[in-house]
Structure formats: structure tokens, C-alpha cells
Design an enzyme around this catalytic site. Structure first.
Site, PDB file in Angstrom:
ATOM      1  N   PRO A   1     -22.056 -10.519  -0.823  1.00 43.53           N
ATOM      2  CG  PRO A   1     -22.235  -7.788  -1.220  1.00 43.53           C
ATOM      3  CD  PRO A   1     -21.344  -9.580  -1.359  1.00 43.53           C
ATOM      4  CD  GLU A   2     -26.788 -14.323  -2.077  1.00 41.23           C
ATOM      5  OE1 GLU A   2     -27.823 -15.262  -2.129  1.00 41.23           O
ATOM      6  OE2 GLU A   2     -25.971 -15.950  -1.712  1.00 41.23           O
TER       7      GLU A   2
ATOM      8  CE  LYS B   1     -27.319 -10.905  -6.568  1.00 43.94           C
ATOM      9  NZ  LYS B   1     -26.591 -12.578  -7.290  1.00 43.94           N
TER      10      LYS B   1
ATOM     11  CG  HIS C   1      -7.693  -5.475   0.982  1.00 46.32           C
ATOM     12  ND1 HIS C   1      -7.056  -6.482   0.011  1.00 46.32           N
ATOM     13  CD2 HIS C   1      -7.869  -6.421   1.817  1.00 46.32           C
ATOM     14  CE1 HIS C   1      -6.329  -7.357   0.132  1.00 46.32           C
ATOM     15  NE2 HIS C   1      -6.172  -7.605   1.644  1.00 46.32           N
TER      16      HIS C   1
ATOM     17  NE  ARG D   1     -12.623 -13.851  -2.533  1.00 42.35           N
ATOM     18  CZ  ARG D   1     -13.045 -15.019  -3.070  1.00 42.35           C
ATOM     19  NH1 ARG D   1     -13.873 -15.366  -3.776  1.00 42.35           N
ATOM     20  NH2 ARG D   1     -13.011 -15.966  -1.279  1.00 42.35           N
TER      21      ARG D   1
ATOM     22  NE  ARG E   1     -21.029 -18.748  -9.943  1.00 38.81           N
ATOM     23  CZ  ARG E   1     -20.111 -18.310 -10.505  1.00 38.81           C
ATOM     24  NH1 ARG E   1     -19.144 -19.347 -11.092  1.00 38.81           N
ATOM     25  NH2 ARG E   1     -20.215 -17.546 -11.411  1.00 38.81           N
TER      26      ARG E   1
END
Length: 276
Positions: free
Chosen positions: A2-3, A59, A91, A110, A262
Site C-alpha cells: 500500500p502506498e 500512508k 494471518h 509479514r 530497493r
DNA sequence: CGCATTCCCTGGGTGC
DNA sequence: TGCACCCAGGGAATGC
């Protein structure tokens, strides 16, 4: 991942789904998500509170309740789901039971996402403390000008890509959209930050607005995963360079390199390095 | 101080 | 099929 556009989409979707809902119980399964208060405090403070509004800063999602504010950053894979009172899946790390017998669930494979809870503070207060304190202007803000950037960037020598990922300078861009903005601006990701011309800075601002506007209109980008209730975006169909093989401009091969750790996509022909 | 590196995590991919 | 390994990355922490 998500940005800004994805978080905006999540915010708007959640507003439709949970405003006016009262929290009956809270279950924190993975405790490291909650950063600034104890789990007991987190639970007790939220029980009995009603969701009044949801805002976004960079964000971060900002949930406004009666007397508390819940701050949530989705990081890589955070998602919210609304479900009935059914079994908790692998999760799901934070479960908010609502009085309507629905549940709001924070799901994060994660476990990178974080939450903060503030009691008896208003939004202005929490904007003045970490982690929101150092969030920079968004590309849409009137304060984000060439002059402002020129001043902020004049001593920075690292690659422009790394600088654009720094949320304290411009907020909202992540790895995907930075690649897109630099491609649209014909700027090489490794270009030294303080060597950029005024014209290049102008391009960065305009293209950041352009790419974020379009992505928001399309509900964000679904590359790995992001969603609320399985709603996902369509901007991935519009990507020009990120994850691409062939440049849509000159049809040469897109290069993949690493910048600041990145994965970075660029067209060497369309994004020439100027100085350094 | 700025900048690079490491760390947190797990699913998916690869090679044997 | 199983297993060891590496990779993805936002942002904080650490090291130089």
C-alpha cells in the site's frame, strides 16, 4: 504494497463499512503490532468506543473514535476485512468485535504493520508527535513547491529515488510510484538529489500529482496484495515502467537495478543521467 | 550530520 | 515431495 492511493482506497472503503459501529471487544493476537501502549490498555481503551471518522496522513490511517484515536500503518501487506463472527484465520492479528456482530480484522502476512493508540488527544496533538511528526507534504499540498524542494534537497547527495522514498520530504510515494514518477519525469533514479534542476523538480511534483490522482481514481495498484474486503485496484494496468520489460516510449529493454536496497525499474534511454 | 546497512517477517520461487 | 536457500520491502535502528 500500500502506498498513498491504496491507503486512500482503504480509508474510503472502511468509512462506508464501519462508521457508526461500536466496539464490543478487541483481541490482539500478534502483540508487536501495538507500539505505544500495553495490550491491556489498548483493549480497555477501545472497548465501548464508536468509529466517528477515518482520516489519512501520508500512508497512515487515522481512526477517530469517541475519546481515542487509533493510528494504523499497513506497511507491506496490511489489510482490513469485515467478517461475521467466524473462526480467526492464520494471518489475522487484531480482531475488533463490533456490536452489530460483525468483526473488523487486521490481516498482515509479514507482520510489518504497526498501530498506535492515543487517549484524550485530538488530531492536531498527534500530528505533533512521532510517528506523524516528521511526515512531509503530500504532492497535492500547496506548500509543496519547487522552492521548498530546492531548499530541502540542497544538501542531499544520495540518489533521488532514495530521497523520494523518504516520507519526511514528500509523503505518500512508495517503491512503485517513485519508479513511475522518475520515468515520467525522464530522471535517472541514481541522479544525485541536489544536482536536479528546477525544471526536474517541477516535473517530479507534477508527475507525482498525476500518477497519484490517476491511481486513486482507479482504486490503487494491486501487484502483491492490498484490499479491504477483497476490493483491489486497477492501476497496475497503467504502469509504465515498474515491473515492465519494454519501454512504452522507445521500446528498448527496461533495466532492473537496486537503489538503496530497493528493486528499481528504469529505461536507460529515456532516463539519462545528467551530472554527478 | 548524512548515508549505507541491518533488521523485522513470511510466502513464493528456485535448485537439487 | 522435501528441504535449504534467497528474495520482496517501509521504516526504524545501528554503524561509519
Amino acid at each position: 504494497m500500500p502506498e498513498l492511493p491504496e491507503v486512500e482506497t482503504v480509508k474510503n472503503t472502511l468509512k462506508r463499512l464501519i462508521l457508526g459501529e461500536k466496539i464490543k471487544d478487541v483481541n490482539v493476537i500478534y502483540q508487536r503490532i501495538v507500539q505505544n501502549v500495553t495490550i491491556e490498555d489498548f483493549r480497555e481503551s477501545l472497548i465501548g468506543q464508536t468509529f466517528k471518522d477515518i482520516l489519512r496522513r501520508g500512508k497512515y490511517l487515522i481512526f477517530i473514535l469517541d475519546n481515542v484515536i487509533l493510528l494504523s500503518h499497513l506497511r507491506m501487506e496490511g489489510k482490513y476485512f469485515i467478517k461475521k463472527d467466524e473462526e480467526v484465520t492464520k494471518h489475522e492479528h487484531v480482531i475488533f468485535k463490533l456490536e452489530s456482530n460483525k468483526t473488523l480484522r487486521y490481516h498482515d502476512t509479514r507482520k510489518f504493520g504497526v498501530m498506535y493508540l492515543y487517549k484524550n488527544k485530538n488530531v492536531e496533538d498527534i500530528l505533533k508527535e512521532a510517528p506523524l511528526l516528521n511526515i512531509g507534504y503530500e504532492p497535492f499540498d500547496n506548500e509543496l513547491t519547487v522552492d521548498y524542494l530546492k531548499e530541502r534537497l540542497k544538501k542531499i547527495t544520495k540518489p533521488i529515488k532514495s530521497t523520494l522514498l523518504d516520507q519526511s520530504i514528500i509523503s505518500g510515494l512508495g517503491n512503485i510510484y517513485v519508479d513511475e514518477v522518475l520515468f515520467m519525469s525522464n530522471i535517472h533514479p541514481l541522479e544525485k538529489t541536489n544536482s536536479l534542476s528546477n525544471q526536474a523538480l517541477e516535473s517530479i511534483i507534477i508527475n507525482s500529482q498525476r500518477v497519484l490522482d490517476k491511481a486513486i481514481a482507479l482504486g490503487g495498484t494491486t501487484i502483491h496484495s492490498f484490499s479491504v474486503d477483497g476490493i483491489s485496484g486497477k492501476f497496475q494496468n497503467e504502469l509504465l515502467v515498474h515491473t515492465k520489460d519494454i519501454c512504452p516510449n522507445c521500446h528498448k529493454k527496461i533495466l532492473k537495478i537496486r537503489v538503496g536496497g530497493r528493486g528499481t525499474y528504469l529505461c536507460e534511454d529515456c532516463q539519462k543521467r545528467m551530472g554527478d
